[in-house]
Design an enzyme around this catalytic site. Sequence first.
Site, PDB file in Angstrom:
ATOM      1  N   SER A 139      30.419 -70.015  43.337  1.00 32.67           N
ATOM      2  CA  SER A 139      30.918 -69.461  42.081  1.00 32.67           C
ATOM      3  C   SER A 139      31.518 -70.592  41.233  1.00 32.67           C
ATOM      4  O   SER A 139      30.843 -71.594  40.998  1.00 32.67           O
ATOM      5  CB  SER A 139      31.943 -68.359  42.375  1.00 32.67           C
ATOM      6  OG  SER A 139      32.308 -67.678  41.199  1.00 32.67           O
TER       7      SER A 139
ATOM      8  N   ASP B 172      22.747 -60.940  41.689  1.00 33.06           N
ATOM      9  CA  ASP B 172      23.945 -61.446  41.011  1.00 33.06           C
ATOM     10  C   ASP B 172      23.797 -61.254  39.501  1.00 33.06           C
ATOM     11  O   ASP B 172      22.865 -61.786  38.891  1.00 33.06           O
ATOM     12  CB  ASP B 172      24.114 -62.931  41.344  1.00 33.06           C
ATOM     13  CG  ASP B 172      25.442 -63.512  40.874  1.00 33.06           C
ATOM     14  OD1 ASP B 172      26.116 -62.897  40.031  1.00 33.06           O
ATOM     15  OD2 ASP B 172      25.807 -64.610  41.354  1.00 33.06           O
TER      16      ASP B 172
ATOM     17  N   HIS C  16      27.179 -61.031  43.163  1.00 36.93           N
ATOM     18  CA  HIS C  16      27.864 -62.324  43.150  1.00 36.93           C
ATOM     19  C   HIS C  16      28.689 -62.549  44.419  1.00 36.93           C
ATOM     20  O   HIS C  16      28.841 -63.685  44.872  1.00 36.93           O
ATOM     21  CB  HIS C  16      28.760 -62.403  41.914  1.00 36.93           C
ATOM     22  CG  HIS C  16      29.366 -63.756  41.707  1.00 36.93           C
ATOM     23  ND1 HIS C  16      28.610 -64.884  41.465  1.00 36.93           N
ATOM     24  CD2 HIS C  16      30.664 -64.171  41.708  1.00 36.93           C
ATOM     25  CE1 HIS C  16      29.403 -65.926  41.321  1.00 36.93           C
ATOM     26  NE2 HIS C  16      30.651 -65.531  41.474  1.00 36.93           N
ATOM     27  N   ASP C  17      29.225 -61.482  44.987  1.00 40.17           N
ATOM     28  CA  ASP C  17      30.071 -61.611  46.181  1.00 40.17           C
ATOM     29  C   ASP C  17      29.288 -61.931  47.451  1.00 40.17           C
ATOM     30  O   ASP C  17      29.885 -62.031  48.531  1.00 40.17           O
ATOM     31  CB  ASP C  17      30.879 -60.330  46.402  1.00 40.17           C
ATOM     32  CG  ASP C  17      32.178 -60.321  45.597  1.00 40.17           C
ATOM     33  OD1 ASP C  17      32.460 -61.321  44.918  1.00 40.17           O
ATOM     34  OD2 ASP C  17      32.899 -59.308  45.647  1.00 40.17           O
TER      35      ASP C  17
ATOM     36  N   ARG D 298      41.078 -57.281  36.280  1.00 37.22           N
ATOM     37  CA  ARG D 298      40.436 -57.347  37.601  1.00 37.22           C
ATOM     38  C   ARG D 298      39.347 -56.290  37.736  1.00 37.22           C
ATOM     39  O   ARG D 298      38.305 -56.536  38.360  1.00 37.22           O
ATOM     40  CB  ARG D 298      41.481 -57.167  38.698  1.00 37.22           C
ATOM     41  CG  ARG D 298      40.922 -57.365  40.102  1.00 37.22           C
ATOM     42  CD  ARG D 298      40.400 -58.774  40.294  1.00 37.22           C
ATOM     43  NE  ARG D 298      40.072 -59.040  41.696  1.00 37.22           N
ATOM     44  CZ  ARG D 298      39.749 -60.228  42.173  1.00 37.22           C
ATOM     45  NH1 ARG D 298      39.724 -61.268  41.372  1.00 37.22           N
ATOM     46  NH2 ARG D 298      39.473 -60.391  43.450  1.00 37.22           N
TER      47      ARG D 298
END
Length: 504
Positions: A225, A448, A485-486, A294
């Site tokens: 990232s 992603d 993405h994680d 968040r």
Amino acid sequence: MAPRSVVNTTRHIYRTLARPGPSRLGGIARIQNAPFSSCLRARAGTASNPAMAFPCLDALETRSASLQASRSSSGPEPSYTSGPTETFHCKDGLLLDWGGILPEFTIAYESWGAINADKSNVILLHTGLSASSHAHSTPANPQPGWWEKFIGPGAPLDTDKYHVVCTNVIGGCHGSTGPSSIDPGNGERYATRFPILTMQDMVRAQFRLLDHLGVDRLYASVGSSMGGMQSLAAGVLFPSRVGRIVSISGCARCHPYGIAMRHTQRQVLMMDPSWNRGFYYDGVPPHAGMKLAREIATVTYRSGPEWEQRFGRRRADSSKPPALCPDFLIETYLDHAGEKWCLDYDPNSLLYVSKATDLFDLGRESQLATRSRRRIHRDGIRAGTHATGDASCSLTLPPRPYEEQPPGEVDTSEPLEAAGSSRPPEDLILGLAALRDTPTLVLGVASDILFPAWQQREIAQSLRLAGNRGVTHVELSEATSLFGHDTFLLDLKHVGGNVSMFLD
């Protein structure tokens, strides 16, 4: 069929109610004959519907009141920490890319594995945007780290072979100098007097730590990232000091979608009245803005296909009426993600580190412009004429708001490249030329949406066109990983496995 006695009784009741009488409000017969819409008319002085409950807002208000009470009794906001770390305090000032200065700074770091005699087995691990240096458990801090399974004996970052060092970036809040730190110039917290940062500024600070540790050359620079961006920046800034590069789910220049999403997060945070233009440290922190920021970020971290499997359109409790507070399972998931994070990271750090992410561009023109600025500021410091500017914002807005333009009529002084086009821009190819002799692993994930896989393809293609024959490019398909993405945090088999093979 109902018993005859029940039928007769029911008929008797209806006949009785149908008779006119002051106590019967006209009887059921009148209601049955009236238009349905007349039954919906509001009675004077009575609300048509009950007021809706907002437990999500009640929770925010309760937290604000609790924080206000604790601040009144205990003083300033407590420091954000992920536990014990090692620290390096550098008293030599750091000139930043946009002209700001850190007269001195601290780097928090942790390490795993033994360093060899010539210090040639060191891996510098770079973090994502909000992560601390605690990538793996230590004797001083046995809590699992954010890359716990990826570090250790026999793991992808094999501590039987390598000495792994991970830092908290400057601008952060987990022990390294950032907006919540004390400015040695006036003895007060920096807050929004903290200078604008770049990824390259963070990397320069990390290499000051390496100098302190006596590490002349890294075995590898590894990151995911935002860390994947730092990993590339380390190789471009210090090509003779980086042996290998691993860049996972990163990019070589930030693109409009990511910038837009981070802009939105910053805006909701800054619109929280408690943010107070960054000077909130002695009061209630902007926890509501942080929670929303968040939640927005979490939308970009995971993928639609995964959420379809995990949540679908299911509601938390389908037996209850819909609500405006979290109601669908996906809403409750996002709400929980915001709740557990909103007091664990400094809001100002989120602003500064995310802005540094947006500014990232390894293109040749950007690098030349940065070098020119740094030379001017350095000369000004030596001559005693350097100034970081006044406190007013230097932002210049266009004379009129942006207006949509028909296709073919967009006026731009720069050529536009289509996302994922077959050839990267020449500017980026030239900008990555410093890495032509550095073996590089570039890994992307098809699911992603924050750093789409075409951005990793762009890195790999640019490196190859710049003359690098040691590029390994891996792209995990949606069939392999739906975690978006994680994935870099979760997929030990495919992410860890490829990292392990590349480093051996």
